[in-house]
Design an enzyme around this catalytic site. Structure first.
Site, PDB file in Angstrom:
ATOM      1  N   HIS A 156       0.831  -1.216   0.000  1.00 34.55           N
ATOM      2  CA  HIS A 156       0.000   0.000   0.000  1.00 34.55           C
ATOM      3  C   HIS A 156       0.863   1.263   0.000  1.00 34.55           C
ATOM      4  CE1 HIS A 156      -3.317  -2.703   1.245  1.00 34.55           C
ATOM      5  NE2 HIS A 156      -2.376  -3.246   2.013  1.00 34.55           N
ATOM      6  N   LYS A 283      15.515  21.397 -11.604  1.00 37.27           N
ATOM      7  CA  LYS A 283      14.887  20.123 -11.968  1.00 37.27           C
ATOM      8  C   LYS A 283      15.821  19.120 -12.656  1.00 37.27           C
ATOM      9  CE  LYS A 283      10.710  19.212 -11.437  1.00 37.27           C
ATOM     10  NZ  LYS A 283       9.715  19.683 -12.289  1.00 37.27           N
TER      11      LYS A 283
END
Ligand code: ARG
Length: 463
Positions: A156, A283
């Site tokens: 999960h 980035k």
């Protein structure tokens, strides 16, 4: 250009029909297979006395020259031909005359296209297999280097139990092993020769289908001519295999994308395999992985296109089937491109072992081990589970790990806790203890690596 079938027609074709109808712009890539098929077919025709030896010699010489010239780029696929089969036949006839016109005796284009596609797909299955094996080797090499690289395993997307990076890598290696087996299975099923099916009902000539099948390297002959020209199951199977393979690559890509984020920071991409932003100077983007994830949809598209295109077709050949080619070619090209780039990208990743270890220390991933500790002291598992649940609740309020508790604190939850609990909760112990078959202990993962290496060796030896 005068159509080959002009005799039957009293009007020229509309130019829109020509451009709508032609497959040459995309089936030209099967020129080699088409020539290979014609060489085998003419060889057989001569042996059966259907054409003369002289005609066969002329056909072979002409075809060899055409092959060389296409490969050297001196012949280009100009407009005006319906497909690669017509292009090669007409180019040959323009060069050698009547012998060229005899090549199509006892054969149909339906025959040719069925054969060429099979030959093409067979070759590409081998190419894809080789690329996949290469990537599996890279996975094994990196797994060897990361047998002790502890990280949290997730369920999960929540930290669950300790694993190693090597264990995670070998999970993917096992998926790729199945992908290879699926491709091999597809190859074996499709390894039958359709040539000689004719348009749909074979021919009245005494052809030798076994001879052409052997010459072309098939294991046997397709047993029914209607099926021979109509079957595209193998295209669907191939695209299904490739869809599953892409799904695996996509899941791997997704994990790399997550792990390269600052939130995880488990991995760093090499500059050569990452991209920047046009506005945000900081980035470093995982475009390769995102494209692989995106292109997965494209390969699924090919699979659905084929299933849909074929489902309503009566036997035998229908022109709808010409549409199979772009779907199959695109799936093959896409998978090859993805495998060619994921391998060096993966090979140059930097593993941030400290972040992984840090993350492993801070998610109670040894809670199951703590319960198991109490079980070994005699407590039933469900009771132990309950005690440790309370302990985790206490620790998370205190903002500390299980191992940070003093023995007194442990004992407040259960009196059977002892000094040895610290060894039991040490992540190294937790890992070493998980030596059941398939587990993450270094010794066990090493065995898993050997299994995959043996598999790769077996495949390499077959080549
Ligand atoms: N270009 C066609 C295809 O790709 C070849 C077979 C054409 N046969 C025919 N009877 N029109 O399917």
């Amino acid at each position: 250009m005068t159509k080959m079938w002009a005799g039957r027609f009293s009007k020229e074709a509309d130019s829109k029909l020509d451009s709508f109808n032609t497959s040459l712009p995309f089936d030209c890539r099967m020129y080699k297979q088409d020539i290979e098929g014609s060489l085998a077919h003419s060889e057989m025709l001569a042996k059966q006395g259907i054409i003369s030896n002289q005609d066969k010699e002329d056909i072979h010489k002409g075809l060899q020259e055409i092959l060389e010239e296409i490969e050297q780029g001196t012949i280009t696929f100009e407009d005006g031909y319906e497909d690669i089969h017509m292009f090669i036949e007409e180019t040959l006839t323009n060069r050698i005359g009547d012998a060229g016109k005899r090549l199509h005796t006892a054969r149909s284009r339906n025959d040719q296209v069925a054969l060429d596609m099979r030959l093409y797909v067979k070759e590409e299955i081998k190419n894809i297999k080789a690329l996949l094996l290469q990537f599996m080797k890279t996975l094994c090499q990196h797994a060897q280097m990361n047998l002790d690289t502890i990280m949290p395993g997730y369920t999960h997307l929540q930290r669950a139990q300790p694993i190693t990076l090597a264990h995670w890598m070998m999970a993917y290696a096992n998926m790729f092993k199945r992908d290879i087996k699926r491709l091999e299975n597809t190859y074996d099923l499709m390894n039958e020769c359709p040539l000689g099916s004719g348009a749909l009902a074979t021919t009245t000539y005494e052809i030798d289908r076994n001879m052409t099948s052997d010459l072309l390297g098939f294991s046997s002959v397709m047993d029914n001519s209607l099926d021979g020209v109509s079957d595209r199951d193998y295209c669907i199977e191939l695209c299904s295999d490739l869809s599953i393979l892409m799904m695996h690559l996509s899941r791997l890509s997704e994990e790399i994308i997550q792990w390269c984020s600052l939130e995880f920071h488990f991995l760093e991409l090499d500059d050569a395999y990452s991209t920047g932003s046009s506005i945000m100077p900081q980035k470093k983007n995982p475009d390769i992985c995102e494209l692989i994830r995106g292109k997965t949809g494209r390969v699924y598209g090919s699979l659905f296109m084929l299933l849909t295109m074929l489902k309503g077709l009566p036997l035998a050949y229908n022109k709808d089937m010409q549409e199979d080619k772009e779907a199959v070619f695109d799936a093959i090209d896409t998978v090859k491109q993805c495998l060619e780039i994921i391998n060096p990208m993966f090979d140059t990743l930097t593993v941030c072992k400290e972040t992984m270890a840090h993350s492993a220390l801070h998610g109670y991933i040894n809670a199951t081990d703590c319960a198991d500790y109490l079980v070994k002291k005699g407590m039933p598992f469900r009771d132990a589970y309950h005690v440790v649940g309370k302990l985790v609740g206490y620790c998370s309020k205190q903002g500390k790990a299980l191992n940070d508790c003093s023995l007194e604190e442990f004992k407040e939850f259960d009196s059977s806790f002892d000094e040895d609990v610290y060894v039991a909760l040490d992540l190294k112990t937790c890992l070493l203890q998980r030596k059941a078959l398939g587990g993450p202990s270094p010794e066990e993962v090493l065995r898993q690596i050997h299994v995959i290496e043996e598999f790769i060796k077996g495949c390499d030896d077959c080549e």
